[in-house]
Scaffold this motif. Sequence first.
Motif, short mmCIF file in Angstrom:
data_model
loop_
_atom_site.label_atom_id
_atom_site.label_comp_id
_atom_site.label_asym_id
_atom_site.label_seq_id
_atom_site.Cartn_x
_atom_site.Cartn_y
_atom_site.Cartn_z
N ALA A 1 107.40 108.81 132.15
CA ALA A 1 107.70 107.37 132.16
C ALA A 1 107.76 106.87 133.59
CB ALA A 1 109.02 107.11 131.45
N MET A 2 107.87 105.54 133.72
CA MET A 2 107.98 104.91 135.03
C MET A 2 109.23 104.03 135.04
SD MET A 2 105.30 102.45 137.06
CE MET A 2 104.05 103.73 137.11
N LEU A 3 109.98 104.11 136.12
CA LEU A 3 111.15 103.26 136.32
C LEU A 3 110.80 102.24 137.39
CD1 LEU A 3 114.17 102.56 135.96
CD2 LEU A 3 114.63 104.23 137.78
N MET A 4 110.91 100.97 137.05
CA MET A 4 110.64 99.90 137.99
C MET A 4 111.97 99.47 138.62
SD MET A 4 107.46 99.95 137.41
CE MET A 4 106.87 98.64 138.44
N GLY B 1 96.66 106.78 146.36
CA GLY B 1 97.33 108.05 146.07
C GLY B 1 98.36 107.90 144.96
N ASP B 2 99.13 106.82 145.00
CA ASP B 2 100.11 106.57 143.94
C ASP B 2 99.43 106.42 142.59
OD1 ASP B 2 102.19 106.66 145.75
OD2 ASP B 2 102.33 104.48 145.96
N LEU B 3 98.32 105.67 142.55
CA LEU B 3 97.61 105.47 141.29
C LEU B 3 97.04 106.79 140.75
CD1 LEU B 3 95.84 102.07 141.97
CD2 LEU B 3 97.80 102.50 140.48
N THR B 4 96.61 107.67 141.64
CA THR B 4 96.12 108.98 141.22
C THR B 4 97.21 109.75 140.49
OG1 THR B 4 94.55 109.08 143.05
CG2 THR B 4 95.19 111.18 142.05
N ILE B 5 98.41 109.71 141.02
CA ILE B 5 99.53 110.41 140.39
C ILE B 5 99.89 109.75 139.06
CG2 ILE B 5 101.99 110.95 140.64
CD1 ILE B 5 101.25 111.15 143.75
N ILE B 6 99.94 108.44 139.04
CA ILE B 6 100.28 107.71 137.81
C ILE B 6 99.27 108.03 136.71
CG2 ILE B 6 100.41 105.41 136.78
CD1 ILE B 6 101.60 104.50 139.53
N PRO C 1 102.35 110.07 128.78
CA PRO C 1 103.43 109.51 127.97
C PRO C 1 103.74 110.37 126.73
CG PRO C 1 101.85 107.81 128.54
CD PRO C 1 101.27 109.12 128.98
N GLU C 2 102.74 111.09 126.23
CA GLU C 2 102.97 111.94 125.06
C GLU C 2 103.90 113.11 125.39
OE1 GLU C 2 99.41 113.06 123.02
OE2 GLU C 2 98.69 110.99 122.94
N LEU D 1 109.48 111.23 135.74
CA LEU D 1 109.88 109.84 135.89
C LEU D 1 109.37 109.37 137.25
CD1 LEU D 1 111.35 107.38 134.72
CD2 LEU D 1 113.38 108.12 136.00
N TYR D 2 108.36 108.52 137.22
CA TYR D 2 107.79 107.96 138.45
C TYR D 2 108.66 106.77 138.84
CZ TYR D 2 104.32 106.08 141.70
OH TYR D 2 103.67 105.63 142.81
#
Length: 95
Positions: A84-87, A69-74, A79-80, A9-10
Motif C-alpha cells: 500500500a501507499m501512505l500519503m 526511480g520512485d515510479l519504478t519502485i511503485i 496490492p494483492e 508501505l510506500y
Amino acid sequence: MDRKTRPILYISGPYSPTQFSSTEENICVARIHAVRAWERGWAAFTPHLNTQGFEHLCQGVEHGDWLEGDLTIIQRMDPEQGDAMLMLPFWTLSP
C-alpha cells in the motif's frame, strides 16, 4: 521453513521545501511515519530516508530522475500481497 513476508508501505509526501515546511521537517515527518509503520508490521519504504541529501551529492541527477526511480519502485508493488501507499500531509504540494 514458512516465513511471513511483510507487506510494503510506500511512504509518499513532500521532500522538497513547501510553503509550510522545510526539507528537514518533511524528512522528520516521513521518519516518524516509517517508524510507526515498521512497528505495525509493514516493511516501510521511505524515499525521504533512502536518498536523504543525495540532491547535493549526486552529480547530473535531476528532479525527474528521482521521480522516475520512485515510479519504478511503485510499479513493482503488489496490492494483492497487501502492499500500500501512505500519503503524508501536504503531499499535494510536492513538486
